[in-house]
Structures are given as C-alpha cells and as structure tokens.
Design a protein around this motif. Sequence first.
Motif, PDB file in Angstrom:
ATOM      1  N   LEU A 294     -36.433  -0.963  34.010  1.00 37.78           N
ATOM      2  CA  LEU A 294     -35.858  -0.817  35.343  1.00 37.78           C
ATOM      3  C   LEU A 294     -34.755   0.238  35.338  1.00 37.78           C
ATOM      4  CD1 LEU A 294     -35.843  -1.862  38.259  1.00 37.78           C
ATOM      5  CD2 LEU A 294     -34.157  -3.580  37.543  1.00 37.78           C
ATOM      6  N   GLY A 295     -33.978   0.248  34.259  1.00 34.81           N
ATOM      7  CA  GLY A 295     -32.939   1.279  34.144  1.00 34.81           C
ATOM      8  C   GLY A 295     -33.529   2.668  34.042  1.00 34.81           C
ATOM      9  N   LEU A 296     -34.653   2.784  33.320  1.00 32.48           N
ATOM     10  CA  LEU A 296     -35.315   4.084  33.227  1.00 32.48           C
ATOM     11  C   LEU A 296     -35.834   4.537  34.591  1.00 32.48           C
ATOM     12  CD1 LEU A 296     -37.341   3.739  29.892  1.00 32.48           C
ATOM     13  CD2 LEU A 296     -35.246   5.055  30.282  1.00 32.48           C
ATOM     14  N   ALA A 297     -36.263   3.583  35.407  1.00 36.79           N
ATOM     15  CA  ALA A 297     -36.752   3.936  36.742  1.00 36.79           C
ATOM     16  C   ALA A 297     -35.626   4.529  37.588  1.00 36.79           C
ATOM     17  CB  ALA A 297     -37.349   2.706  37.417  1.00 36.79           C
ATOM     18  N   PHE A 298     -34.431   3.936  37.491  1.00 33.26           N
ATOM     19  CA  PHE A 298     -33.284   4.514  38.213  1.00 33.26           C
ATOM     20  C   PHE A 298     -32.932   5.889  37.654  1.00 33.26           C
ATOM     21  CE2 PHE A 298     -32.419   0.030  39.368  1.00 33.26           C
ATOM     22  CZ  PHE A 298     -32.301   0.195  40.736  1.00 33.26           C
ATOM     23  N   ALA A 299     -33.007   6.018  36.325  1.00 38.97           N
ATOM     24  CA  ALA A 299     -32.687   7.310  35.709  1.00 38.97           C
ATOM     25  C   ALA A 299     -33.669   8.381  36.147  1.00 38.97           C
ATOM     26  CB  ALA A 299     -32.691   7.168  34.192  1.00 38.97           C
ATOM     27  N   LEU A 300     -34.912   7.958  36.399  1.00 31.98           N
ATOM     28  CA  LEU A 300     -35.929   8.913  36.826  1.00 31.98           C
ATOM     29  C   LEU A 300     -35.561   9.542  38.166  1.00 31.98           C
ATOM     30  CD1 LEU A 300     -38.676   9.892  35.704  1.00 31.98           C
ATOM     31  CD2 LEU A 300     -39.768   8.220  37.192  1.00 31.98           C
ATOM     32  N   GLU A 301     -34.922   8.762  39.038  1.00 35.12           N
ATOM     33  CA  GLU A 301     -34.508   9.284  40.336  1.00 35.12           C
ATOM     34  C   GLU A 301     -33.351  10.277  40.197  1.00 35.12           C
ATOM     35  OE1 GLU A 301     -35.819   8.848  43.329  1.00 35.12           O
ATOM     36  OE2 GLU A 301     -37.466   7.744  42.361  1.00 35.12           O
ATOM     37  N   PHE A 302     -32.460  10.005  39.250  1.00 36.92           N
ATOM     38  CA  PHE A 302     -31.305  10.890  39.078  1.00 36.92           C
ATOM     39  C   PHE A 302     -31.660  12.187  38.360  1.00 36.92           C
ATOM     40  CE2 PHE A 302     -29.070   6.796  39.556  1.00 36.92           C
ATOM     41  CZ  PHE A 302     -28.210   7.136  40.590  1.00 36.92           C
ATOM     42  N   CYS A 303     -32.829  12.230  37.752  1.00 36.09           N
ATOM     43  CA  CYS A 303     -33.199  13.410  36.952  1.00 36.09           C
ATOM     44  C   CYS A 303     -34.146  14.346  37.697  1.00 36.09           C
ATOM     45  CB  CYS A 303     -33.842  12.973  35.643  1.00 36.09           C
ATOM     46  SG  CYS A 303     -32.708  12.146  34.511  1.00 36.09           S
ATOM     47  N   LYS A 304     -34.142  14.290  39.025  1.00 41.58           N
ATOM     48  CA  LYS A 304     -35.026  15.176  39.769  1.00 41.58           C
ATOM     49  C   LYS A 304     -34.752  16.654  39.496  1.00 41.58           C
ATOM     50  CE  LYS A 304     -36.145  12.079  43.610  1.00 41.58           C
ATOM     51  NZ  LYS A 304     -36.060  11.861  45.079  1.00 41.58           N
ATOM     52  N   PRO A 305     -33.488  17.056  39.324  1.00 37.12           N
ATOM     53  CA  PRO A 305     -33.254  18.496  39.043  1.00 37.12           C
ATOM     54  C   PRO A 305     -33.761  18.925  37.667  1.00 37.12           C
ATOM     55  CG  PRO A 305     -31.277  17.438  39.920  1.00 37.12           C
ATOM     56  CD  PRO A 305     -32.231  16.349  39.564  1.00 37.12           C
ATOM     57  N   TRP A 306     -34.077  17.984  36.781  1.00 38.14           N
ATOM     58  CA  TRP A 306     -34.486  18.341  35.415  1.00 38.14           C
ATOM     59  C   TRP A 306     -35.916  17.830  35.146  1.00 38.14           C
ATOM     60  CZ3 TRP A 306     -29.826  15.642  36.333  1.00 38.14           C
ATOM     61  CH2 TRP A 306     -28.690  16.436  36.340  1.00 38.14           C
ATOM     62  N   PRO A 307     -36.895  18.658  35.429  1.00 37.77           N
ATOM     63  CA  PRO A 307     -38.303  18.227  35.285  1.00 37.77           C
ATOM     64  C   PRO A 307     -38.659  17.771  33.872  1.00 37.77           C
ATOM     65  CG  PRO A 307     -38.149  20.265  36.522  1.00 37.77           C
ATOM     66  CD  PRO A 307     -36.779  20.019  35.978  1.00 37.77           C
ATOM     67  N   ASN A 308     -38.152  18.472  32.876  1.00 37.14           N
ATOM     68  CA  ASN A 308     -38.492  18.075  31.502  1.00 37.14           C
ATOM     69  C   ASN A 308     -37.962  16.673  31.175  1.00 37.14           C
ATOM     70  OD1 ASN A 308     -39.771  20.507  31.080  1.00 37.14           O
ATOM     71  ND2 ASN A 308     -37.953  21.510  30.214  1.00 37.14           N
ATOM     72  N   ALA A 309     -36.758  16.392  31.651  1.00 38.34           N
ATOM     73  CA  ALA A 309     -36.189  15.065  31.411  1.00 38.34           C
ATOM     74  C   ALA A 309     -37.000  13.994  32.135  1.00 38.34           C
ATOM     75  CB  ALA A 309     -34.731  15.030  31.856  1.00 38.34           C
ATOM     76  N   ARG A 310     -37.432  14.313  33.369  1.00 37.97           N
ATOM     77  CA  ARG A 310     -38.245  13.343  34.117  1.00 37.97           C
ATOM     78  C   ARG A 310     -39.572  13.065  33.403  1.00 37.97           C
ATOM     79  NH1 ARG A 310     -37.661  12.168  39.452  1.00 37.97           N
ATOM     80  NH2 ARG A 310     -39.920  12.343  39.758  1.00 37.97           N
ATOM     81  N   THR A 311     -40.156  14.135  32.843  1.00 38.46           N
ATOM     82  CA  THR A 311     -41.418  13.943  32.114  1.00 38.46           C
ATOM     83  C   THR A 311     -41.219  13.038  30.902  1.00 38.46           C
ATOM     84  OG1 THR A 311     -42.170  16.133  32.821  1.00 38.46           O
ATOM     85  CG2 THR A 311     -43.291  15.127  30.922  1.00 38.46           C
ATOM     86  N   PHE A 312     -40.135  13.254  30.184  1.00 39.35           N
ATOM     87  CA  PHE A 312     -39.857  12.427  29.002  1.00 39.35           C
ATOM     88  C   PHE A 312     -39.628  10.966  29.391  1.00 39.35           C
ATOM     89  CE2 PHE A 312     -36.645  10.470  26.262  1.00 39.35           C
ATOM     90  CZ  PHE A 312     -37.324  10.475  25.049  1.00 39.35           C
ATOM     91  N   ILE A 313     -38.835  10.762  30.462  1.00 37.78           N
ATOM     92  CA  ILE A 313     -38.544   9.383  30.886  1.00 37.78           C
ATOM     93  C   ILE A 313     -39.808   8.690  31.383  1.00 37.78           C
ATOM     94  CG2 ILE A 313     -37.293   7.999  32.581  1.00 37.78           C
ATOM     95  CD1 ILE A 313     -35.020  10.038  32.416  1.00 37.78           C
ATOM     96  N   ALA A 314     -40.660   9.422  32.104  1.00 37.95           N
ATOM     97  CA  ALA A 314     -41.902   8.832  32.607  1.00 37.95           C
ATOM     98  C   ALA A 314     -42.825   8.435  31.457  1.00 37.95           C
ATOM     99  CB  ALA A 314     -42.604   9.812  33.538  1.00 37.95           C
TER     100      ALA A 314
END
Length: 380
Positions: A294-314
């Motif tokens: 659930l925490g990763l899901a929130f982090a995914l929203e905050f990482c919209k400016p960083w596509p690579n980070a979003r890919t890693f979190i997903a």
Amino acid sequence: MQEANMDGIAVLRTECSPQVSAAALEFVDIKNELDRLSRSAAGARIVAQCYPTDYPNQTIAPFDFISTLLPFFKYCRPASTRVRRYKALVPTNMVIGDSWRWRPEHLNETKRAKAIQTTYDAFAASSPEHAKTECPRYFFIVPLGIVAAHEAKNRVALFRELAIPHIPALVSEESYPAADRIRIFSLPDADLAVLDGRFVERVQMLHLSTRLLNAYGISVETHWPEDYPEPARFICELNRPRYHDVTSPIVADMYQLNIDSQAEQFEVRATLMEIEAARLPGWSRWLQLALFILGLAFALEFCKPWPNARTFIAALMGGLLMLFAIPVLPFLQCRIRDLRDPYRATHLFDQKRNLRSNAHVNTAPIEHATRAPARSGKVG
C-alpha cells in the motif's frame, strides 16, 4: 447328588483328537481358576492383570474369555453360528460358565436342590424351537470341543461342585476357522494372528491359549513374513481409537492397509498451503507486506515526474503481489501422505475409491473370513 433320569436324551460328544480334548479341558480349567481367584479382593487384582476392563470381584463372561484368548473367534462368529438347536446332556467339565450373580457357597442345601430341579424341569418343558426361561442354553464350539454357557451360566459351578457329570441344555453349534487358515506370530512388540493371509488381530495372553492352539494345529512363529507389511503398521492400526461400533472385534485388513499405502504414495497437484512440511509466515507478516505494498502504491503517485522510478516501483509491487498468489496456486507435485488435513483426507478418499474400483477384490471381511464350513457335532 444323583443325576436325574434323562431317558432318550443323548450325551453331547465333545471329544476331538486326544490332544485337542486334553488341551480343551485345560482351557476350561484356566477359566475356573480365574473365577476362583476373582472371589477375593487379592485374587481379583491378579485377574485384572489379564482382564483390566473387568470389574473387581466379578468373574469373566464365557464369550469374553474365549474371544480374548482365541484369535478370530469373535470376528468369525456372526456367520459361524448355526440356527439349528438340539437337546443334549452336556459334559459338565467341558462347560465354561460364569458365576456372576451367585456362587454355590451362597446357597444352602435346599436352594441347591431347588436350582438343580428347576434346571431339569425347565429342560423337560423346553423344545429346540422354544426354550423355557430357566432352561440352559449353551453354544458348542465343535472343532475345539468347548461349550460356552449363554443361559444358566451360574449353575455350571453348582453342577461341578455337586459332581453331576452332565448338564441338560439346548445346544447350538459354532465353528472356528480351520487351523491352516490362521498363523500366529510372537513378536517383540505384540503377538499377532493372521487369518487367510489378510486379516490381522492382536492375540491377548498367548501363553494361556498356546497349548490349545498348538493341539488344534496352529503353531506359533517368531519370524514375520517378508512379503507382509511391517507389523508396526498393524499395531498402529489396532491401537487406533474407535469412536463407533466399539463392540465389534478389532481387526486390521491387510488389503485395506495396502490400499492406504498405495494411495498415500500417489502424487497430486497441491498448493503450498496444502503441504504439511511448508511453513508459511504468520498473518502478521502478511499484514506487514500488505501495508508495504500500500505504501508503494502511494509512492507510485508521488513519482509521476520520474518514469524510471515509477517503473521500478510498479515491478516491485507486481513481484510482491505474486507472493500473495503463490501459496494458493496448485503448481507443485506432492504425495498425498505429505499433505495437511483435511486436504490429505480428501485426496486419500478419492484415490482409495479409484484403487478399490480397479482392483476387483472382495472387501467384505466377514463373508471372506467365514467361508470354511463348520464340522458337524455329534451326540450319542
């Protein structure tokens, strides 16, 4: 006291071979000695070592005595008892009685004479089709030459004490499995008997029945056959608690145990949750993992400016979500014996049913165990 005149009534011939007759007489004497010991508190403690379920200061019922010492007597009995009854004079010294209500010393001379006369009167008024209340009814185990009292058990000791050679009774015949059908094994952990190479029963107090069994033709062996399952399996099966039909004899079926063994070795698809040896984390660990996702899901929203980070979190979230699915996916091959209950019981039931349907083997134990005909008794 003189024996009453019983004209026209034949004496029951209990003689078998000389060896069996002598051993049968000793077998009856063993019962008499146990009854004698039961009359005192000290003797009852000794008898309790042989029959721990009996109440103190009480004798042992005839059929309990025989069923305990002679393997498969009770198991084969339902189909071995003959319906035909006849009147006969039964040798007193071959009858196993049971003074459970009164003993000869409890009666004075008048009551003794009355008990004897009542026996003769009830016998005279009875017929094989209809027995009066006080008429003795006995069961004659033909191959062994032993008679077990069913009604008039208390009077056996009285006839014996008064040295009356015969007891008038209605007699029904019973059989016993032929000697070549039974094998007895004296093993370190238990004494076991095998009937027809299939049914296994524990033998209690083998030393008390060895002479009779040997005279009958059953020898005691000390080596367990290699082609039989391990005796420990039978001992475990015979010791298993029973919660219904507790009056039936405890017999293990070698065929059924082999079916169980084959079924347990069969492999089925299983999940991690169904495997006994699998130790999954407790619910608190799964809750922590869910909160982390659930925490990763929130982090995914905050990482919209960083596509690579979003890919890693997903990707990390996908991998962690798979952990929830792995325990419930049937992707493993596992033997039925290694499953947890109730999964093991479910698969075991289905597999045993399939094995039985394909084997075409008779699974009715009583009919299978009593196929040998009984030898006819003789009166004369």
